[in-house]
Design a protein around this motif. Structure first.
Motif, short mmCIF file in Angstrom:
data_model
loop_
_atom_site.label_atom_id
_atom_site.label_comp_id
_atom_site.label_asym_id
_atom_site.label_seq_id
_atom_site.Cartn_x
_atom_site.Cartn_y
_atom_site.Cartn_z
N GLY A 45 44.48 -26.89 3.60
CA GLY A 45 44.48 -26.31 2.26
C GLY A 45 43.44 -25.23 2.12
O GLY A 45 42.96 -24.65 3.10
N GLU A 68 45.14 -21.74 3.46
CA GLU A 68 46.47 -21.89 2.88
C GLU A 68 46.81 -20.67 2.01
O GLU A 68 47.91 -20.10 2.10
N ARG A 73 47.37 -34.22 -1.80
CA ARG A 73 48.37 -34.19 -0.73
C ARG A 73 48.67 -35.64 -0.35
O ARG A 73 47.93 -36.56 -0.72
N ILE A 94 48.41 -28.06 -8.25
CA ILE A 94 48.71 -28.01 -6.82
C ILE A 94 50.15 -28.45 -6.63
O ILE A 94 50.54 -29.57 -6.99
N PHE A 95 50.95 -27.54 -6.05
CA PHE A 95 52.37 -27.77 -5.82
C PHE A 95 52.63 -28.08 -4.35
O PHE A 95 51.79 -27.86 -3.48
N ASN A 96 53.84 -28.57 -4.09
CA ASN A 96 54.25 -28.92 -2.72
C ASN A 96 54.64 -27.65 -1.96
O ASN A 96 55.63 -27.00 -2.28
N SER A 97 53.86 -27.33 -0.91
CA SER A 97 54.17 -26.16 -0.08
C SER A 97 54.59 -26.57 1.33
O SER A 97 54.43 -25.81 2.28
N LEU A 157 58.20 -25.16 -3.52
CA LEU A 157 57.18 -24.49 -4.31
C LEU A 157 57.72 -24.10 -5.69
O LEU A 157 58.82 -23.55 -5.80
N SER A 173 50.30 -22.53 -3.45
CA SER A 173 50.29 -23.97 -3.75
C SER A 173 49.21 -24.32 -4.76
O SER A 173 49.41 -25.17 -5.63
N THR A 204 62.17 -23.36 -8.88
CA THR A 204 61.56 -23.47 -7.55
C THR A 204 62.18 -22.39 -6.67
O THR A 204 62.96 -21.56 -7.14
#
Length: 743
Positions: free
Chosen positions: A74, A78, A624, A659-662, A676, A702, A723
């Motif tokens: 991260g 990232e 995460r 914080i999003f899922n990347s 994302l 992210s 998304t």
């Protein structure tokens, strides 16, 4: 004759080296409010990742094969990688790499606190009373000389030029086995390092182009190693497709020499090899479809792997990577395998490298990032305090960048407390780690607790929540070779789960079931067998079967369900990803036992039921997956979804982080990252009923930070609109930060 006058540059910190480590160090320090001098001896930033050298930014995800699975770093690394891909979607094909250079320049130019000095070579370092007082650099083309003065210096130069000139203790070559009890080390210490490589780029055109080998280049067919590379032995093989080839990493030389002093001789030897190899490819008649290929680019300088490694208060060793002891001063992560190259490179009779297993993510201590004898010197990159063996893992650039973020952030504390790095370890580690986590840095096992100011009376509502099941099979996978379904578990006991099995034969078949548990929450490694049994699947069966689990939750919060049968038995699956629940090929002969499948085994009716994607996960302190998925996921939808946070009493709010899922299981990506969240709105409701709104469109990061400076907030609502292709909205974390004077 006019004499070049010395120009004095006084800043809070001086960073030497503009590779990935140096960039991250400079940006981290600048964002903490420090004035930074960033010195780079090349015309572009990026070091080995630049368009001059053209190495991919690899890291702890180990090309997407890490045993930790969700292993990509991260923080600033990232951000940097996502920005490179956003502006140069052909980055992974090594096209338009000048655009990648501009991303790095843009990130540096976007920081007003950074003064950038390109084409500036540091040639002298001044030391007084054991401390660095200044470094001097020459910008030859501009005919300018600079003296840089700072209380703290960060050497990210790769070869460690400033630390070396200052007299910092360092190691060179391979340590003996007995020094750090490393199984992979030689019995006797020596001066061998890894060698250099010059990469090149092959490109196709629409017409034949001949190639004539330059006079200085080798006739490769007459060299001693030719038969070996022709046969593809010892990890030295040519790809089947030459068009688009971005070089040969194993075309390496110089590790048996003084890699610094003999730099030019090594570069010349590599050029002789590169142009000779291309002659063999083009003119030997042994390669298909090469008539229309051109040698589009040959890197002007070698990519260097190893030289000096400084000695800090802790020397990171093989056992730190494999046993993973707890470090109170952990500040960043690694995870690449211990990738130890042959000493003599292409001329070595043995394998080009040995990829030695690393069991997933490990933490790197701050004590490995500052000098033991020069008190105001920190370092990040390939010159950190690590043995040759451990360095085989830490040397990759994303890992180096995380270390850069750590020392850049630490520099701010050195200024704040008017102290040196060693004192930060003793008195301010909690503050350093908290700031790193706030800025997205990955540190294994570390948690960011929600500020009690916000936690009291906090409520979270959502529009929907994904159920913990995979119900819609689209294909079948044979169980002739074993498969493994990994299911994170919240409850202390788990009883059963249903999986859809088909028997294509006309007689009963036996399905072997084995259950495993693991030891470390960051990993997907089945280490201990819990139970095993056989199920008889009747002829023609094609339905859900209840699998008896009846076991306690393992230490790593995951159950590994291994299924193996005959060619007639299949399990139903689909291609829909579910964060946390992952399917693998089961390979007990592999160190990690699991290999990526890129399919999802269908399951349902896990008993007891698991509230896996509960919205309260977004404030649990993890950003995460770690054991559990640690996120909220909506139901599948073609519309919008929302998440709403309410407070029992009005709150003063300084900053919001989302914080999003990347897809942290990927090292690189050639397409937009589907989960994302691209478009969303943030609405703050104040105690007087008024609202303020932030609209975000086209997000590709992210970590999203929003400075709101709002007083009397009673509610925060997030409306998620789009998304990049996923039908689910996923949020790992919502971080709330109050003003420093909030009660």
């Amino acid at each position: 004759m006019e004499v070049i006058k010395m120009e004095l540059m006084k800043t809070d910190v001086t960073v030497i080296g503009g590779g990935i480590a140096g960039i991250c160090a400079a940006i981290a320090a600048a964002r903490q409010g420090l004035q930074v001098s960033l010195i780079n001896d090349r015309p572009v930033l990026g070091g080995n990742a630049s368009s001059e050298v053209r190495v991919h930014i690899n890291g702890s995800a180990y090309l997407g094969n890490s045993p930790s699975y969700y292993a990509r770093e991260g923080g600033l690394v990232e951000e940097l990688k996502l920005k490179i891909f956003h502006y140069n979607p052909l980055y992974n094909k090594k096209l338009m790499l000048s655009l990648s250079d501009t991303v790095l320049l843009d990130m540096v130019y976007d920081e007003p606190n950074i003064s950038l000095f390109l084409n500036t070579c540091v040639h002298e370092t001044g030391v007084e009373n054991g401390r660095i007082k200044w470094v001097e650099g020459l910008q030859l083309a501009s005919e300018r000389k600079f003296r840089f003065e700072s209380p703290t210096y960060i050497d990210c130069s790769g070869d460690g030029i400033v630390g070396y000139q200052a007299g910092a203790h360092f190691r060179w070559g391979r340590e003996a086995k007995h020094e750090y009890q490393e199984e992979l080390a030689p019995e006797v210490a020596d001066h061998y390092t890894m060698g250099d490589t010059i990469l090149f780029q092959a490109r196709g055109v629409n017409y034949p182009v001949p190639y004539k080998r330059p006079g200085f280049a080798y006739d490769i067919t007459k060299l001693e190693f030719f038969d070996s590379i022709r046969k593809g032995l010892n990890h030295r093989s040519f790809p089947r497709k030459i068009n688009g080839l971005g070089g040969l990493w194993w075309l390496e030389y110089g590790g048996h020499m003084d890699i610094i002093k003999n730099n030019e001789d090594i570069a010349l030897e590599l050029r002789k090899l590169v142009y000779g190899i291309w002659d063999y490819i083009k003119n030997s008649g042994e390669f298909d479809d090469v008539d229309n290929l051109i040698l589009d680019y040959v890197c002007p300088i070698p990519g260097k792997r190893e030289s000096r490694r400084f000695i800090g208060e802790h020397m990171l060793s093989q056992n730190d990577l494999t046993a993973k002891p707890h470090f109170e001063d952990a500040v960043s992560v690694g995870g690449w395998y211990m990738d130890l190259h042959a000493n003599k490179g292409i001329y070595d009779e043995g394998p080009a490298t040995a990829w030695n297993f690393v069991p997933g993510l490990y933490n790197i201590p701050f004590r490995s990032l500052f000098s033991r004898n020069i008190p105001n010197l920190m370092f990040a990159g390939r010159n950190i305090s690590a043995t040759h063996v451990a360095f085989g893992s830490t040397r990759v650039m994303a890992t180096c960048g995380c270390m850069g973020q750590a020392v850049g952030t630490a520099a701010a504390l050195c200024v704040k407390y008017d102290t040196d790095p060693a004192a930060i370890v003793k008195a301010h580690m909690g503050e350093l780690q908290a700031q790193l986590l706030r800025d997205g840095q990955t540190i294994v096992g570390f948690q960011e607790p929600l500020d009690p100011y916000f936690a009291d009376g906090l409520t979270i509502r959502v529009s929907s929540q994904r159920s913990y099941e995979q119900l819609h099979p689209t294909e079948e996978i044979s169980l002739e070779r074993a498969l493994c379904l990994v299911l994170p578990i919240q409850t202390s006991l788990v009883e059963s789960v249903q999986i859809k099995i088909k028997n294509r034969s006309e007689h009963p078949e036996t399905l072997q079931v084995k259950l495993f548990g693991g030891e470390r929450k960051e990993n997907y490694i089945p280490t201990s067998e819990l139970k095993g049994y056989n199920l008889v699947i009747s002829a023609g069966h094609n339905d859900w079967i209840t699998m008896d689990l009846s076991c306690k939750k393992p230490e790593d919060d995951k159950i590994y369900i291994v299924l193996e049968g005959t060619a007639s038995l299949t399990v139903h699956s689909n291609e829909e990803k579910m964060t946390g629940a992952v399917s693998f090929l089961y390979r007990p002969e592999e160190p990690s036992r699991l290999k990526k499948l890129n399919k999802s085994i269908c399951f349902k009716d896990l008993i007891p039921s698991q509230n896996m994607y509960n919205p309260t996960n977004v404030v649990n302190g993890f950003s995460r997956p770690y054991g559990l998925p640690n996120g909220w996921i909506s139901e599948s939808t073609e519309g919008q979804e929302w998440l709403e946070i309410g407070f029992a009493s009005p709150k003063n709010l300084d900053e919001i982080h989302l914080i999003f899922n990347s897809e942290l299981n990927l090292e690189h990506f050639d397409d937009p990252i589907e989960p994302l969240i691209q478009d969303y709105d943030v609405t703050l409701t104040l105690e007087d009923g008024t609202k303020s709104e932030i609209k975000v469109r086209g997000n590709y990061l992210s970590l999203n930070k929003h400075q709101v400076n709002a007083q009397g907030v009673t509610q925060i609502r997030f409306d998620f609109c789009a998304t990049y292709g996923s039908p689910y909205y996923e949020v790992f974390a919502v971080k709330l930060f109050a003003p420093k004077n909030a009660n």
